[in-house]
Design an enzyme around this catalytic site. Structure first.
Site, PDB file in Angstrom:
ATOM      1  N   ASP A  14      39.011  41.585 -68.989  1.00 60.30           N
ATOM      2  CA  ASP A  14      39.448  42.337 -70.156  1.00 60.30           C
ATOM      3  C   ASP A  14      40.279  43.503 -69.635  1.00 60.30           C
ATOM      4  O   ASP A  14      40.615  43.546 -68.443  1.00 60.30           O
ATOM      5  CB  ASP A  14      38.254  42.789 -71.007  1.00 60.30           C
ATOM      6  CG  ASP A  14      37.398  43.863 -70.343  1.00 60.30           C
ATOM      7  OD1 ASP A  14      37.645  44.214 -69.167  1.00 60.30           O
ATOM      8  OD2 ASP A  14      36.463  44.359 -71.010  1.00 60.30           O
ATOM      9  N   CYS A  71      35.086  42.621 -66.013  1.00 63.70           N
ATOM     10  CA  CYS A  71      35.247  43.568 -67.116  1.00 63.70           C
ATOM     11  C   CYS A  71      34.690  44.905 -66.642  1.00 63.70           C
ATOM     12  O   CYS A  71      34.361  45.053 -65.467  1.00 63.70           O
ATOM     13  CB  CYS A  71      34.600  43.068 -68.407  1.00 63.70           C
ATOM     14  SG  CYS A  71      32.809  42.964 -68.443  1.00 63.70           S
ATOM     15  N   GLY A  72      34.588  45.873 -67.526  1.00 64.28           N
ATOM     16  CA  GLY A  72      34.157  47.206 -67.113  1.00 64.28           C
ATOM     17  C   GLY A  72      32.827  47.209 -66.388  1.00 64.28           C
ATOM     18  O   GLY A  72      32.711  47.687 -65.264  1.00 64.28           O
ATOM     19  N   THR A  73      31.790  46.672 -67.032  1.00 64.65           N
ATOM     20  CA  THR A  73      30.464  46.605 -66.417  1.00 64.65           C
ATOM     21  C   THR A  73      30.175  45.240 -65.829  1.00 64.65           C
ATOM     22  O   THR A  73      29.215  45.077 -65.085  1.00 64.65           O
ATOM     23  CB  THR A  73      29.362  46.899 -67.449  1.00 64.65           C
ATOM     24  OG1 THR A  73      29.396  45.878 -68.459  1.00 64.65           O
ATOM     25  CG2 THR A  73      29.515  48.275 -68.063  1.00 64.65           C
ATOM     26  N   GLY A  74      30.952  44.256 -66.213  1.00 62.82           N
ATOM     27  CA  GLY A  74      30.689  42.874 -65.832  1.00 62.82           C
ATOM     28  C   GLY A  74      29.751  42.178 -66.799  1.00 62.82           C
ATOM     29  O   GLY A  74      29.703  40.955 -66.855  1.00 62.82           O
ATOM     30  N   GLY A  76      29.555  41.999 -70.279  1.00 62.83           N
ATOM     31  CA  GLY A  76      30.107  41.246 -71.407  1.00 62.83           C
ATOM     32  C   GLY A  76      30.710  39.924 -70.980  1.00 62.83           C
ATOM     33  O   GLY A  76      30.451  38.877 -71.591  1.00 62.83           O
ATOM     34  N   HIS A 104      21.625  30.516 -53.225  1.00 64.76           N
ATOM     35  CA  HIS A 104      20.398  30.156 -53.947  1.00 64.76           C
ATOM     36  C   HIS A 104      20.632  29.638 -55.359  1.00 64.76           C
ATOM     37  O   HIS A 104      19.816  28.860 -55.862  1.00 64.76           O
ATOM     38  CB  HIS A 104      19.470  31.367 -54.034  1.00 64.76           C
ATOM     39  CG  HIS A 104      18.913  31.767 -52.714  1.00 64.76           C
ATOM     40  ND1 HIS A 104      17.938  32.729 -52.596  1.00 64.76           N
ATOM     41  CD2 HIS A 104      19.188  31.369 -51.439  1.00 64.76           C
ATOM     42  CE1 HIS A 104      17.627  32.898 -51.321  1.00 64.76           C
ATOM     43  NE2 HIS A 104      18.393  32.084 -50.601  1.00 64.76           N
ATOM     44  N   ARG A 115      34.749  48.786 -63.329  1.00 68.19           N
ATOM     45  CA  ARG A 115      34.669  50.248 -63.406  1.00 68.19           C
ATOM     46  C   ARG A 115      33.696  50.847 -62.392  1.00 68.19           C
ATOM     47  O   ARG A 115      33.622  52.062 -62.262  1.00 68.19           O
ATOM     48  CB  ARG A 115      34.271  50.690 -64.810  1.00 68.19           C
ATOM     49  CG  ARG A 115      35.371  50.496 -65.820  1.00 68.19           C
ATOM     50  CD  ARG A 115      34.978  51.050 -67.171  1.00 68.19           C
ATOM     51  NE  ARG A 115      36.102  50.963 -68.091  1.00 68.19           N
ATOM     52  CZ  ARG A 115      35.989  50.881 -69.394  1.00 68.19           C
ATOM     53  NH1 ARG A 115      34.791  50.868 -69.962  1.00 68.19           N
ATOM     54  NH2 ARG A 115      37.055  50.805 -70.160  1.00 68.19           N
ATOM     55  N   ARG A 138      15.360  23.270 -51.910  1.00 63.19           N
ATOM     56  CA  ARG A 138      14.490  23.695 -53.004  1.00 63.19           C
ATOM     57  C   ARG A 138      15.264  24.381 -54.125  1.00 63.19           C
ATOM     58  O   ARG A 138      14.836  24.388 -55.274  1.00 63.19           O
ATOM     59  CB  ARG A 138      13.381  24.598 -52.485  1.00 63.19           C
ATOM     60  CG  ARG A 138      13.849  25.963 -52.031  1.00 63.19           C
ATOM     61  CD  ARG A 138      12.696  26.787 -51.440  1.00 63.19           C
ATOM     62  NE  ARG A 138      13.051  28.155 -51.201  1.00 63.19           N
ATOM     63  CZ  ARG A 138      13.687  28.605 -50.124  1.00 63.19           C
ATOM     64  NH1 ARG A 138      14.041  27.761 -49.159  1.00 63.19           N
ATOM     65  NH2 ARG A 138      13.961  29.881 -49.983  1.00 63.19           N
ATOM     66  N   ARG A 142      15.654  24.080 -58.784  1.00 63.11           N
ATOM     67  CA  ARG A 142      15.681  25.214 -59.711  1.00 63.11           C
ATOM     68  C   ARG A 142      16.949  25.205 -60.559  1.00 63.11           C
ATOM     69  O   ARG A 142      16.905  25.499 -61.759  1.00 63.11           O
ATOM     70  CB  ARG A 142      15.559  26.516 -58.927  1.00 63.11           C
ATOM     71  CG  ARG A 142      14.224  26.604 -58.219  1.00 63.11           C
ATOM     72  CD  ARG A 142      14.172  27.705 -57.204  1.00 63.11           C
ATOM     73  NE  ARG A 142      12.888  27.647 -56.494  1.00 63.11           N
ATOM     74  CZ  ARG A 142      12.695  28.178 -55.315  1.00 63.11           C
ATOM     75  NH1 ARG A 142      13.672  28.820 -54.683  1.00 63.11           N
ATOM     76  NH2 ARG A 142      11.514  28.095 -54.740  1.00 63.11           N
TER      77      ARG A 142
END
Length: 149
Positions: A14, A71-74, A76, A104, A115, A138, A142
């Site tokens: 973004d 994005c800014g914080t990742g 969203g 993993h 940011r 393993r 998962r």
């Protein structure tokens, strides 16, 4: 090594992740690594799902591999990418987290918080993500339990 992958890397961001994405693009171009940029293409305010969904679809359908979202914080972009059943997007802010996400969790999309990390940190995280293989064993069991059926 993923760096020799035959498919282009899917990219999305973004406005808040745009500058970091441009640094990643410069690195990919210098390294001769193909990519497909799903936008955004400027720092003008925009909605991250408009770019994250097409990026996820390209990875999910095998057009690109892997993906990188910023994005800014990742948060969203990561939430949006992970709505897709074939996506395992991992929010990484340190190289060690990127390595473990690949080893993993077989993460197929790297997400970074533009940011909160420098361009140098973003490039180091990208390099680690692209050069770390899934450990299997393993961890495969998962991974198979993740999709909602």
């Amino acid at each position: 090594m993923i760096l020799q992958a035959e498919k282009p890397i899917a990219l999305c961001s973004d406005h808040a992740g745009y500058a970091t994405k441009q640094a990643v693009i410069a690195y990919l171009e210098q390294a001769g690594i193909a990519y497909k940029d799903f936008g955004t293409y400027s720092e003008e305010s925009c909605d991250y799902p408009d770019f994250a969904h097409p990026c996820a679809e390209a990875v999910e359908h095998g057009e690109c591999y892997p993906g990188i979202g910023i994005c800014g914080t990742g948060e969203g972009v990561c939430m949006t990418l992970n709505k897709h059943q074939g996506i395992r997007a991992a929010l990484c802010w340190k190289p060690e987290i990127a390595a473990l996400a690949r080893e993993h969790n077989d993460a197929n999309v790297l997400v970074m918080p533009g940011r909160f990390i420098s361009n140098d940190e973003a490039l180091e995280i990208t390099k680690v993500f692209l050069n770390t293989e899934f450990a299997g064993g393993r961890h495969q069991r998962r991974i198979e339990k993740i999709p909602v059926k």
